[in-house]
Write an enzyme that holds these catalytic residues in place. Structure first.
Site, PDB file in Angstrom:
ATOM      1  N   LYS A  13       2.589 -36.526  20.431  1.00 51.96           N
ATOM      2  CA  LYS A  13       3.511 -36.658  19.293  1.00 51.96           C
ATOM      3  C   LYS A  13       2.933 -36.026  18.027  1.00 51.96           C
ATOM      4  CE  LYS A  13       3.623 -41.188  19.673  1.00 51.96           C
ATOM      5  NZ  LYS A  13       2.823 -41.419  20.891  1.00 51.96           N
ATOM      6  N   ARG A 155     -11.071 -41.628  17.612  1.00 50.19           N
ATOM      7  CA  ARG A 155     -10.438 -42.839  17.110  1.00 50.19           C
ATOM      8  C   ARG A 155     -11.002 -44.064  17.827  1.00 50.19           C
ATOM      9  NH1 ARG A 155      -4.051 -41.607  17.340  1.00 50.19           N
ATOM     10  NH2 ARG A 155      -4.139 -43.751  18.123  1.00 50.19           N
TER      11      ARG A 155
END
Ligand code: ADP
Length: 212
Positions: A13, A155
């Site tokens: 995305k 992350r």
């Protein structure tokens, strides 16, 4: 033009949203990036959501909706925007309807094992949120952001175990939205198993159809 990019975690995305945002000159609004910014700056919101995000869970609906409301009322959103990572629950989708009418939802479909591979290899720039992949989309200089030279990081929620938890949360809470938007005739399915360029081309074709 108001678009939503939809799909399981690490489907691509953010990668596509960055490109679409450039091509169509509309801002990318990524709730994940906005929340991670709060966490990095240790704001009151950041302190509240850090543990939730690290556990792979979703942030509270009311907080996320407020963040979106504030963001879409900024002047740069006047000609439209691209939502990335929102809505993620049926409640958020209903709240979004009160704010605006979405033109198109681009739904990226990717097989689970491929998702895990993409998440584990993902590296991001903590400064400008650019997204890379150690194999599929490496930066020009190893470990450095192409745009600003900042050291890339992994992350905290991209560890394999957390990724699998996030996929489960997606299946339970977010996947039902696909049928919701499909019934409204607003959803286009995008084959996310292709490379980054192949996915982008499908999206441009889908968008040109609604603009025509
Ligand atoms: P999301 O925003 O859906 O969580 P990202 O855009 O951050 O996903 O992409 C997840 C990872 O997969 C990143 O490391 C990215 O570079 C890589 N990636 C994105 N799209 C593709 C693709 N079509 N093919 C291969 N790798 C991809």
């Amino acid at each position: 033009m108001k678009l939503v990019i939809f799909g399981p975690p690490s489907a691509g995305k953010g990668t596509q949203a960055q490109r679409l945002s450039q091509k169509y000159g509309i801002p990318q609004i990524a709730t994940g990036d906005l929340l991670r910014e709060h966490v990095a700056k240790k704001t009151p919101i950041g302190l509240k959501v850090k543990e939730i995000l690290d556990a792979g869970k979703l942030g509270p609906d009311d907080l996320i909706v407020q963040i979106i409301k504030d963001r879409v009322s900024q002047p740069d959103c006047a000609n439209g925007y691209l939502l990335d990572g929102f809505p993620r629950t049926m409640n958020q989708a209903k709240e979004l309807e009160k704010i605006t009418d979405i033109d198109l939802v681009l739904n990226i479909g990717v097989d689970t094992e491929l998702l895990v591979e993409r998440a584990v290899g993902r590296r991001i720039c903590p400064k400008d949120a650019s997204v890379y992949h150690i194999l599929n989309n490496p930066p020009n200089a190893p470990g450095k952001c192409d745009k600003c030279g900042t050291q890339l990081i992994q992350r905290d929620d991209d560890k394999e175990e957390t990724v699998r938890k996030r996929l489960k949360v997606y299946q339970d809470q977010t996947a039902p939205l696909v049928e919701y938007y499909r019934k409204k005739g607003k959803l286009m399915d995008i084959d996310g198993s292709l490379g980054i360029d192949g996915v982008f081309e499908q999206m441009i074709r889908a968008i040109s159809r609604i603009k025509a």
